[in-house]
Structure formats: C-alpha cells, structure tokens
Write a protein that holds these residues in place. Structure first.
Motif, PDB file in Angstrom:
ATOM      1  N   LEU A   9       0.820  -1.213   0.000  1.00 44.81           N
ATOM      2  CA  LEU A   9       0.000   0.000   0.000  1.00 44.81           C
ATOM      3  C   LEU A   9       0.851   1.258   0.000  1.00 44.81           C
ATOM      4  N   PHE A  16      -3.803   7.759  -1.497  1.00 44.96           N
ATOM      5  CA  PHE A  16      -4.561   7.740  -0.241  1.00 44.96           C
ATOM      6  C   PHE A  16      -4.640   9.135   0.372  1.00 44.96           C
ATOM      7  N   SER A 163     -18.217   9.103   2.502  1.00 48.37           N
ATOM      8  CA  SER A 163     -17.731   7.920   1.763  1.00 48.37           C
ATOM      9  C   SER A 163     -18.660   7.580   0.596  1.00 48.37           C
ATOM     10  N   VAL A 174     -12.480   6.718  -0.083  1.00 52.35           N
ATOM     11  CA  VAL A 174     -13.037   5.422  -0.462  1.00 52.35           C
ATOM     12  C   VAL A 174     -12.879   5.184  -1.968  1.00 52.35           C
ATOM     13  N   GLN A 176     -10.606   6.438  -3.986  1.00 51.08           N
ATOM     14  CA  GLN A 176      -9.194   6.129  -4.246  1.00 51.08           C
ATOM     15  C   GLN A 176      -8.859   4.713  -3.796  1.00 51.08           C
ATOM     16  N   GLY A 177      -9.483   4.298  -2.695  1.00 50.74           N
ATOM     17  CA  GLY A 177      -9.284   2.931  -2.213  1.00 50.74           C
ATOM     18  C   GLY A 177      -9.734   1.910  -3.245  1.00 50.74           C
ATOM     19  N   GLN A 178     -10.889   2.200  -3.862  1.00 48.24           N
ATOM     20  CA  GLN A 178     -11.383   1.297  -4.895  1.00 48.24           C
ATOM     21  C   GLN A 178     -10.351   1.176  -6.021  1.00 48.24           C
ATOM     22  N   THR A 190      -6.369  -2.961   1.500  1.00 52.66           N
ATOM     23  CA  THR A 190      -6.799  -1.601   1.167  1.00 52.66           C
ATOM     24  C   THR A 190      -7.956  -1.142   2.051  1.00 52.66           C
ATOM     25  N   TYR A 191      -9.015  -1.976   2.103  1.00 51.73           N
ATOM     26  CA  TYR A 191     -10.194  -1.528   2.873  1.00 51.73           C
ATOM     27  C   TYR A 191      -9.937  -1.540   4.373  1.00 51.73           C
ATOM     28  N   ILE A 194      -8.252   1.713   5.018  1.00 50.07           N
ATOM     29  CA  ILE A 194      -9.212   2.826   4.977  1.00 50.07           C
ATOM     30  C   ILE A 194     -10.036   2.875   6.261  1.00 50.07           C
TER      31      ILE A 194
END
Lengths: 220, 259
Positions: A9, A16, A163, A174, A176-178, A190-191, A194
């Motif tokens: 990550l 992030f 979110s 969220v 960007q996490g996707q 990743t999640y 977050i």
C-alpha cells in the motif's frame, strides 16, 4: 490462511493522502453548509408564519426519510433534467450531503433553542432588542453551547457519509481505495487501511464529545 | 386641568388568554415621578397588567400611553410591528422575579448589552454608563464576574442596573423580591427605594405590603382582573374601604418595611 501484506500500500500513499484530503475538505464543507441550512430550517420551524413552518418541516422530513445514497444519485441525475442545469459530481454531492445533514442539524438546533428559558427572550425584549437581535445575541450563543455535543455527533456521521460520494466518482478516500484495490489486487489490505484511517480520525473526536457532554452535565 | 400629563396612562385595558379573562376594563394613571404599587392575590391580573405596560403581553383592547408613545388595541387597530415594539420597550425598564440575567456574559456585559446593541453607543461610552449603574446598585466590584457567582439579591441588583442602563422613562418591577431568600430582600427593596427618591416613575407589583406603604405614593388593588380599590398608599393600606382589599390585607403584617 490469507497472508497479509500491507507494505504494497505504501506505493499508493499519495493516492490515499489525496483521497483523505478530499474527504476532510468535503466534511468541512458539508458540516458548515449543513449547519447553515439546519439553522435556517430551525428558525423557520419556530417562525410565527405557518407557511415557513410548513416549508421547513416538509424539507426536513423529505431529507430525513429518504436514504442519502438515493439523494446523491437523485441530485446528480434527476435534478439537472428537472431544472435544466448541469451539475458536477462535486456540486451534486455537496448539495445532497448539506441538505441531508441540515435536516438532522435542524432538529438539534430547534431543540437547543426551545430548551433556553423563555425568561431570556423576555429579558432581551424588555431591553428593547428586536426578536432577531435576541436570537443572535442571547438565545443562540447559549443554545449552541448546549448543543455542542449533539452537533459534533451529527458531524461525525457527516464525516462517514462522505464515503458515499464515491458512487458519483468524486475522488475521496473510499474512491481512491477502490482504485488501489483494483490496481493492486489487494482489497483486504486496502479496505482495512481505509477503515483504520476513519477510525483514527473519529475515535479521538468521540472521546472529546463524551468529555464535553460530561462537563456540560456537571455545569448544568 | 393639570399642568402635566401623567407619564403612564392605561385606558379600558382588556386581555383574555383563551376563555380566561385576565384583565377587564382597567384604567389607571401614573404621574411623572410617581410610584404605584399593584397589589392583589395571585391570579388577580396584576402581573399581566404590568407586562401589558411594556407590551410583553399584547392587550386585546383599550390603550396604553407611556411618555409620548400611545398604542391602541382591538380589532380596528393593527398589532404593532416588532420594530415599533422594540423601540417602545427600550424606553421602559423591566425587572423580573427570576432576574433573567444573561448567563453567558459577565455582569458588566449584561449591563452593556442593550446600550451597545440597542442604543448603539460606542463601546467605551457604554462601559462607562454600565459601570456607573453598577456603582449605583453597589456592585461595581463584581463587574467582571459571571452572574452564577452572585447571590439572588446581587443578581436582582444587576438586573436593575441593566434596566437603568437604557435610561428608561419608567421602571416596572414584577415581584422583584419574590424569588429571594428573606435575608436578601431588603437590599433589593433599598435599591428600589433609592430609585424612588431619585424621582424615577415606577410601577411595582409586590407582596411586600410595608414596602408598598412606605415607597409607593399610590396603590392599586386588583382582584379577578378588575381594580377593586385605588388611592394614596398609606391611607389605602391602613384604612381600606372595600371588603376584598381588607380581607387581602389581613393576611399581612402592616409593620414598617425591614431595614
């Protein structure tokens, strides 16, 4: 057994951080916007004009009784067709989240205002202050202090509600996490990261609110 | 014909709350510099009458004049706008049973608030004025405290200073000592007495009969929303003509006010 590897990550850290920046900026905007809308709606609810009361109540109930996700999509897709103005995902998100938050803030603020001793209003009026001046100088400063913890709680919810703007492709944390999850094939890490980020920001705030609440109870 | 008009003139005043009639055709005057005590049992309408004089209660009929301003009420008269009401109330000082000081401000700020935001005086001028009023009620040394730290009697004296800072034409007292512990009553009564001596026009709703007898020129007895008896304070309290007044006064000692 799944092998956790958070180190990958690190390569996405700027993504992030960008997302987090957007989330925080969004929260600030919808807290300010929501409280402004809530204040206006609360004052209308307490107005002596029946029309204002009805409009305000209608607004509050519509936004309180429909899901925020539906509102977001509705503001982005339906409203532009109805009123004929183009709306960017950011504008639609800001509007929807501010109105949604505003409907909850309105009830908190109304409750705060009516909790102030009517003698305060009378004293202000007897000194020759107009109702607006009494509200601004006498009632609201006392009411806002009393409502602080409740407003903070609602703002914490607002922070998490941001979110949802990822569904309109607003690049928040969220969203960007996707992107990262798709790119790295590491959705679990990743999640989890977050979730930790949200928690690390909100947990101290909830502790702070709880402390404020206790303090208010002592001084009351 | 008298040479000067009364400062307060109340004519044919009526007020109902729903089906309950609280004031029925009330008439009375207060001369400039005069002190009138409104007496009567609870529920007699004396507080409502007092609140009508500065329109915290808006009457259903009749008229009220204070100084140069007259308001008439009834179906043929429109209800006054909030700005007119505010301007009118800024000329009348009111002191409440429960003080109603602003808890989020210091004592000094309480007294400065209306001079700054209603009279729009410059801050330093308002502060001088406020300090002078606090001096008058003997609380200048408490200026920077918050109201919560004061005793009931001190709070009420701050409330008096706050009303005086608007330099009103008349002062209205709504049971100003009823919420006080007995030992704190006299400091407030003495402050009011000082105001009377300074020539302030006042209407006082009170249960302190000896005080009314000493400080008021006239008393008005009310019962069930009507004026039962009215007259010079001493004479009326010592020798009331009406049975209702006599039976009300029999509940009180008629001694001199406590010092």
């Amino acid at each position: 057994m799944y092998e956790w590897d958070f180190s990958i990550l690190f390569g996405y850290r700027w993504l992030f951080l960008q997302g987090l920046g957007i989330t925080i900026a969004f929260t600030a905007a919808i807290v300010v916007g929501g409280i402004a809308i809530g204040l206006l709606a609360a004052i209308c609810l307490l107005s002596r004009f029946a029309v204002l009361r009805a409009v305000s109540l209608g607004f509050i109930e519509v936004f309180r009784c429909t899901p925020i996700l539906v509102q977001l999509i509705w503001f982005y897709y339906a409203l532009p067709i109805l009123v004929g103005i183009e709306m960017t995902p950011v504008t639609a998100s800001l509007l929807a989240l501010s109105c949604y938050g505003g409907s909850f803030y309105a009830e908190i603020i109304r409750g705060g205002i009516v909790s102030i001793d009517p003698g305060q209003q009378e004293a202000g009026a007897a000194l020759g202050m107009t109702p607006a001046l009494v509200m601004r100088r006498i009632i609201l400063p006392q009411a806002l202090r009393r409502m602080g913890p409740a407003l903070m709680n609602q703002s914490i919810l607002q922070f998490k509600n941001t979110s949802l703007v990822s569904v309109l492709a607003v690049p928040d944390l969220v969203y960007q996490g996707q992107m990262v999850a798709h790119d790295s094939f590491r959705p679990l890490e990743t999640y989890t990261a977050i979730a930790v980020a949200y928690f690390v920001i909100l947990f101290p705030l909830t502790v702070f609110v709880r402390r404020r609440e206790r303090k208010l109870r002592v001084s009351a | 014909m008298t040479t000067s008009r009364p400062m307060i003139e109340v004519k044919a005043l009526r007020k109902s709350f729903g089906t309950l009639t609280v004031l029925k055709d009330i008439n009375f005057n207060v001369e400039a510099g005069g002190v009138v005590a409104l007496l009567g049992p609870s529920g007699s309408g004396k507080s409502t009458l007092l609140r009508s004089i500065n329109l915290l209660v808006v009457p259903d009929g009749g008229s009220i004049r204070v100084g140069q301003t007259t308001f008439a009420f009834g179906p043929s008269h429109k209800t006054p706008r909030s700005r007119e009401l505010a301007a009118f109330r800024s000329r009348t000082g009111m002191v409440f049973q429960n003080f109603n000081l602003f808890p989020h401000m210091s004592v000094l700020q309480n007294v400065m608030e209306a001079p700054v935001y209603v009279r729009k005086l410059p801050r330093n001028e308002a502060q001088d004025l406020a300090m002078a009023q606090l001096e008058k009620v003997g609380l200048a040394d408490r200026a920077y405290q918050v109201p919560q730290t004061l005793s009931g009697g001190q709070k009420q004296r701050v409330a008096i200073a706050r009303a005086l800072a608007m330099e009103p034409d008349v002062m209205l007292f709504d049971e100003a000592t009823s919420a006080l512990d007995p030992e704190l009553v006299s400091e407030v009564l003495l402050t009011i007495q000082q105001l009377a001596a300074d020539g302030m026009t006042m209407v006082i709703v009170t249960h302190e009969i000896p005080f009314a007898r000493d400080v008021a020129d006239r008393v008005v007895f009310m019962r069930d929303g009507v004026v039962v008896e009215e007259g010079p304070a001493r004479q009326t309290i010592d020798d009331p003509h009406m049975e209702a007044t006599r039976s009300f006064l029999s509940h009180f000692h008629k001694g001199r006010m406590p010092r």
